[in-house]
Design a protein around this motif. Structure first.
Motif, PDB file in Angstrom:
ATOM      1  N   ILE A  66       0.838  -1.200   0.000  1.00  0.00           N
ATOM      2  CA  ILE A  66       0.000   0.000   0.000  1.00  0.00           C
ATOM      3  C   ILE A  66       0.873   1.250   0.000  1.00  0.00           C
ATOM      4  CG2 ILE A  66      -1.660   1.341   1.351  1.00  0.00           C
ATOM      5  CD1 ILE A  66      -2.820  -1.319   2.351  1.00  0.00           C
ATOM      6  N   GLN A  67       1.894   1.255   0.867  1.00  0.00           N
ATOM      7  CA  GLN A  67       2.757   2.426   0.974  1.00  0.00           C
ATOM      8  C   GLN A  67       3.519   2.673  -0.327  1.00  0.00           C
ATOM      9  OE1 GLN A  67       2.619   4.546   3.461  1.00  0.00           O
ATOM     10  NE2 GLN A  67       4.023   5.866   2.313  1.00  0.00           N
ATOM     11  N   ARG A  68       4.000   1.604  -0.962  1.00  0.00           N
ATOM     12  CA  ARG A  68       4.711   1.761  -2.234  1.00  0.00           C
ATOM     13  C   ARG A  68       3.799   2.364  -3.297  1.00  0.00           C
ATOM     14  NH1 ARG A  68       7.210  -3.224  -0.989  1.00  0.00           N
ATOM     15  NH2 ARG A  68       5.683  -4.374  -2.247  1.00  0.00           N
ATOM     16  N   ALA A  69       2.551   1.917  -3.331  1.00  0.00           N
ATOM     17  CA  ALA A  69       1.597   2.442  -4.316  1.00  0.00           C
ATOM     18  C   ALA A  69       1.327   3.922  -4.076  1.00  0.00           C
ATOM     19  CB  ALA A  69       0.298   1.643  -4.260  1.00  0.00           C
ATOM     20  N   VAL A  70       1.213   4.302  -2.806  1.00  0.00           N
ATOM     21  CA  VAL A  70       1.002   5.715  -2.471  1.00  0.00           C
ATOM     22  C   VAL A  70       2.199   6.545  -2.932  1.00  0.00           C
ATOM     23  CG1 VAL A  70       0.769   7.380  -0.595  1.00  0.00           C
ATOM     24  CG2 VAL A  70      -0.514   5.239  -0.510  1.00  0.00           C
ATOM     25  N   GLN A  71       3.388   6.061  -2.649  1.00  0.00           N
ATOM     26  CA  GLN A  71       4.605   6.796  -3.018  1.00  0.00           C
ATOM     27  C   GLN A  71       4.747   6.917  -4.534  1.00  0.00           C
ATOM     28  OE1 GLN A  71       7.583   4.502  -0.973  1.00  0.00           O
ATOM     29  NE2 GLN A  71       7.276   5.562   0.984  1.00  0.00           N
ATOM     30  N   LYS A  72       4.437   5.842  -5.248  1.00  0.00           N
ATOM     31  CA  LYS A  72       4.503   5.892  -6.707  1.00  0.00           C
ATOM     32  C   LYS A  72       3.534   6.933  -7.258  1.00  0.00           C
ATOM     33  CE  LYS A  72       6.011   1.195  -7.867  1.00  0.00           C
ATOM     34  NZ  LYS A  72       5.606  -0.079  -8.555  1.00  0.00           N
ATOM     35  N   GLY A  73       2.333   6.949  -6.705  1.00  0.00           N
ATOM     36  CA  GLY A  73       1.332   7.893  -7.193  1.00  0.00           C
ATOM     37  C   GLY A  73       1.707   9.329  -6.909  1.00  0.00           C
ATOM     38  N   ALA A  74       2.151   9.590  -5.693  1.00  0.00           N
ATOM     39  CA  ALA A  74       2.500  10.957  -5.313  1.00  0.00           C
ATOM     40  C   ALA A  74       3.782  11.419  -5.991  1.00  0.00           C
ATOM     41  CB  ALA A  74       2.660  11.038  -3.797  1.00  0.00           C
ATOM     42  N   GLY A  75       4.655  10.466  -6.325  1.00  0.00           N
ATOM     43  CA  GLY A  75       5.939  10.828  -6.911  1.00  0.00           C
ATOM     44  C   GLY A  75       5.941  10.954  -8.413  1.00  0.00           C
ATOM     45  N   GLY A  76       4.774  10.684  -9.036  1.00  0.00           N
ATOM     46  CA  GLY A  76       4.708  10.778 -10.496  1.00  0.00           C
ATOM     47  C   GLY A  76       5.275   9.537 -11.136  1.00  0.00           C
ATOM     48  N   GLY A  77       6.037   9.694 -12.194  1.00  0.00           N
ATOM     49  CA  GLY A  77       6.642   8.552 -12.874  1.00  0.00           C
ATOM     50  C   GLY A  77       5.581   7.654 -13.487  1.00  0.00           C
ATOM     51  N   GLU A  78       5.530   6.418 -13.000  1.00  0.00           N
ATOM     52  CA  GLU A  78       4.592   5.437 -13.538  1.00  0.00           C
ATOM     53  C   GLU A  78       3.152   5.936 -13.459  1.00  0.00           C
ATOM     54  OE1 GLU A  78       3.153   0.831 -12.609  1.00  0.00           O
ATOM     55  OE2 GLU A  78       4.960   1.650 -11.662  1.00  0.00           O
ATOM     56  N   ALA A  79       2.798   6.606 -12.371  1.00  0.00           N
ATOM     57  CA  ALA A  79       1.428   7.071 -12.199  1.00  0.00           C
ATOM     58  C   ALA A  79       1.045   8.116 -13.237  1.00  0.00           C
ATOM     59  CB  ALA A  79       1.241   7.644 -10.792  1.00  0.00           C
ATOM     60  N   ASP A  80       2.030   8.910 -13.681  1.00  0.00           N
ATOM     61  CA  ASP A  80       1.744   9.952 -14.666  1.00  0.00           C
ATOM     62  C   ASP A  80       1.305   9.372 -16.003  1.00  0.00           C
ATOM     63  OD1 ASP A  80       2.238  12.021 -12.955  1.00  0.00           O
ATOM     64  OD2 ASP A  80       4.330  12.272 -13.550  1.00  0.00           O
ATOM     65  N   LEU A  81       1.660   8.110 -16.242  1.00  0.00           N
ATOM     66  CA  LEU A  81       1.289   7.473 -17.502  1.00  0.00           C
ATOM     67  C   LEU A  81      -0.102   6.849 -17.451  1.00  0.00           C
ATOM     68  CD1 LEU A  81       4.679   5.639 -18.229  1.00  0.00           C
ATOM     69  CD2 LEU A  81       3.914   7.859 -19.123  1.00  0.00           C
ATOM     70  N   MET A  82      -0.650   6.723 -16.251  1.00  0.00           N
ATOM     71  CA  MET A  82      -1.936   6.051 -16.082  1.00  0.00           C
ATOM     72  C   MET A  82      -3.104   6.978 -16.412  1.00  0.00           C
ATOM     73  SD  MET A  82      -1.747   2.871 -15.043  1.00  0.00           S
ATOM     74  CE  MET A  82      -0.475   1.747 -14.444  1.00  0.00           C
ATOM     75  N   GLU A  83      -4.111   6.410 -17.044  1.00  0.00           N
ATOM     76  CA  GLU A  83      -5.349   7.143 -17.271  1.00  0.00           C
ATOM     77  C   GLU A  83      -6.537   6.208 -17.084  1.00  0.00           C
ATOM     78  OE1 GLU A  83      -6.119   8.432 -21.279  1.00  0.00           O
ATOM     79  OE2 GLU A  83      -4.681   7.003 -22.092  1.00  0.00           O
ATOM     80  N   GLU A  84      -7.661   6.807 -16.725  1.00  0.00           N
ATOM     81  CA  GLU A  84      -8.883   6.041 -16.515  1.00  0.00           C
ATOM     82  C   GLU A  84      -9.769   6.136 -17.748  1.00  0.00           C
ATOM     83  OE1 GLU A  84     -10.266   6.245 -12.060  1.00  0.00           O
ATOM     84  OE2 GLU A  84      -9.572   8.233 -12.675  1.00  0.00           O
ATOM     85  N   ILE A  85     -10.284   5.015 -18.166  1.00  0.00           N
ATOM     86  CA  ILE A  85     -11.140   4.954 -19.351  1.00  0.00           C
ATOM     87  C   ILE A  85     -12.329   4.053 -19.025  1.00  0.00           C
ATOM     88  CG2 ILE A  85     -11.271   4.426 -21.821  1.00  0.00           C
ATOM     89  CD1 ILE A  85      -8.164   4.453 -21.814  1.00  0.00           C
ATOM     90  N   ASP A 100     -14.560  -0.573 -16.548  1.00  0.00           N
ATOM     91  CA  ASP A 100     -13.682   0.497 -16.074  1.00  0.00           C
ATOM     92  C   ASP A 100     -12.235   0.035 -16.153  1.00  0.00           C
ATOM     93  OD1 ASP A 100     -15.574   2.545 -15.297  1.00  0.00           O
ATOM     94  OD2 ASP A 100     -16.212   1.178 -13.712  1.00  0.00           O
ATOM     95  N   VAL A 101     -11.427   0.832 -16.832  1.00  0.00           N
ATOM     96  CA  VAL A 101     -10.039   0.474 -17.118  1.00  0.00           C
ATOM     97  C   VAL A 101      -9.099   1.524 -16.559  1.00  0.00           C
ATOM     98  CG1 VAL A 101      -8.381   0.336 -19.018  1.00  0.00           C
ATOM     99  CG2 VAL A 101     -10.521  -0.927 -19.161  1.00  0.00           C
ATOM    100  N   MET A 102      -7.953   1.084 -16.092  1.00  0.00           N
ATOM    101  CA  MET A 102      -6.873   1.986 -15.696  1.00  0.00           C
ATOM    102  C   MET A 102      -5.621   1.507 -16.417  1.00  0.00           C
ATOM    103  SD  MET A 102      -6.002   3.129 -11.814  1.00  0.00           S
ATOM    104  CE  MET A 102      -7.740   3.470 -11.520  1.00  0.00           C
ATOM    105  N   THR A 103      -5.049   2.344 -17.264  1.00  0.00           N
ATOM    106  CA  THR A 103      -4.010   1.844 -18.155  1.00  0.00           C
ATOM    107  C   THR A 103      -2.937   2.881 -18.461  1.00  0.00           C
ATOM    108  OG1 THR A 103      -3.644   0.843 -20.329  1.00  0.00           O
ATOM    109  CG2 THR A 103      -5.360   2.520 -20.183  1.00  0.00           C
ATOM    110  N   ASP A 104      -1.779   2.386 -18.847  1.00  0.00           N
ATOM    111  CA  ASP A 104      -0.716   3.252 -19.342  1.00  0.00           C
ATOM    112  C   ASP A 104      -0.584   3.127 -20.855  1.00  0.00           C
ATOM    113  OD1 ASP A 104       0.296   0.721 -19.540  1.00  0.00           O
ATOM    114  OD2 ASP A 104       2.129   1.104 -18.401  1.00  0.00           O
ATOM    115  N   ASN A 105      -1.509   2.380 -21.460  1.00  0.00           N
ATOM    116  CA  ASN A 105      -1.473   2.187 -22.909  1.00  0.00           C
ATOM    117  C   ASN A 105      -2.906   2.062 -23.427  1.00  0.00           C
ATOM    118  OD1 ASN A 105      -1.288   1.080 -25.566  1.00  0.00           O
ATOM    119  ND2 ASN A 105       0.760   0.318 -25.112  1.00  0.00           N
ATOM    120  N   ARG A 106      -3.468   3.171 -23.852  1.00  0.00           N
ATOM    121  CA  ARG A 106      -4.863   3.208 -24.282  1.00  0.00           C
ATOM    122  C   ARG A 106      -5.118   2.257 -25.455  1.00  0.00           C
ATOM    123  NH1 ARG A 106      -9.258   7.173 -24.715  1.00  0.00           N
ATOM    124  NH2 ARG A 106      -8.187   8.411 -23.126  1.00  0.00           N
TER     125      ARG A 106
END
Length: 251
Positions: A66-85, A100-106
Motif C-alpha cells: 500500500i505504501q509503495r503504491a502511495v509513493q509511486k502515485g505521489a511521486g509521479g513517474g509510472e502514475a503519470d502514464l496512467m489514465e482512466e477509461i 472500467d479500465v486503468m491503463t498506461d497504454n490506451r
C-alpha cells in the motif's frame, strides 16, 4: 448468483476475483496510485485515497504494498502514464456492460476489451451508449457476522444509506456517491473495517438470463474481461437465478 441480492448479482464475481490475489493487488495498487496522483498522498485530505487504502486493507493487501503504491502515485513517474477509461457495450444476449479500465497504454486496453467483446459475440458502443441504464452509487460491504439483519438495516439507514441488502455471507449497503465517505465512516466505527468501500454502478433494470448455456457463456465473458490486466471493474445488468447457478456449479 444469489437471487437475494440483485445488486450483488450483477456487480459480478468478486469472490472469484479475490482468489487471484496477485491480480487483485495489482488492481488495488493502480487505484491507490491514481488516487495519490490526483489528490496527494495524505488520506485525511484525499477521500479517494482513503477509500482505496481501506479497500486494500480489507482485502489483506500488505502494508508495504500500500505504501509503495502511495509513493509511486505521489511521486509521479509510472502514475503519470496512467489514465482512466470507461468502455461501454453489449455482451452476449444484449446484456449492457460497463468496463472500467486503468491503463498506461490506451491502444492496448482498447484492443483487449474489443477482442473480448468480439469473441463473445458482443460489441463495443460509443460513450454513453449503455451508461444511461446505470446509476452511480456508493457501495459498502460488511461480513454478515458483524451484525444481524435488523441491526445493520437500522444503523445503515441512520448513517444515511439508501438501501441495505443482507445475504448469507454479507451486508451490502448502498448510498449516494457524495455520502459514501460519511456513511462508511459511521458504520466503520460500529462494525470495523468493511470488506469493500467504493463507488459502483447499479443497473436501473435487470435482464433475466433464463437458459443455462446462455448464462455460462455470459459468465465466461465476464471472467475474460475481469482477467484483463488493465480492467479494474466490470458491471452488467443481468440476473441469473439460483437454480441456474446451481446447475452450472453441478456441471
Amino acid at each position: 448468483m444469489a437471487g437475494h441480492s440483485k445488486f450483488k448479482n450483477i456487480m459480478h464475481r468478486k469472490g472469484a476475483q479475490d482468489k487471484k490475489r496477485a491480480g487483485l493487488f495489482a488492481k488495488l495498487s493502480k487505484e491507490i496510485m491514481i488516487a495519490a496522483k490526483m489528490g496527494g498522498d495524505d488520506p485525511d485530505s484525499n477521500a479517494r485515497l482513503r477509500l482505496a487504502i481501506a479497500t486494500a486493507r480489507s482485502n489483506s493487501m500488505p502494508k508495504d504494498n500500500i505504501q509503495r503504491a502511495v509513493q509511486k502515485g505521489a511521486g509521479g513517474g509510472e502514475a503519470d502514464l496512467m489514465e482512466e477509461i470507461r468502455y461501454e457495450g453489449y455482451g452476449p444476449g444484449g446484456i449492457a456492460v460497463l468496463v472500467d479500465v486503468m491503463t498506461d497504454n490506451r491502444n492496448r486496453s482498447a484492443a483487449d476489451v474489443r477482442a473480448a467483446f468480439s469473441k463473445a459475440g458482443g460489441n463495443l458502443g460509443e460513450t454513453g451508449s449503455v451508461s444511461f441504464m446505470f446509476d452511480r452509487v456508493g457501495e459498502i460491504v460488511f461480513p454478515a457476522e458483524v451484525a444481524d439483519e435488523d441491526t445493520m438495516f437500522e444503523e445503515a439507514l441512520e448513517a444515511g444509506a439508501d438501501e441495505v441488502v443482507t445475504g448469507d455471507e454479507e451486508h451490502e449497503i448502498l448510498c449516494q456517491p457524495e455520502d459514501l465517505h460519511e456513511v462508511a465512516g459511521v458504520l466503520g466505527e460500529k462494525f470495523g473495517d468493511p470488506k469493500a468501500c467504493k463507488l459502483s454502478w447499479k443497473p436501473q433494470n435487470l435482464v433475466p438470463v433464463e437458459a443455462a448455456d446462455k448464462a455460462e457463456s455470459l459468465l465466461k465473458f465476464m471472467d475474460v474481461l475481469d482477467d484483463l490486466d488493465d480492467v479494474q471493474n466490470v458491471t452488467a445488468n443481468f440476473d441469473i437465478s439460483d437454480e441456474i447457478m446451481e446447475k452450472l456449479a453441478a456441471s
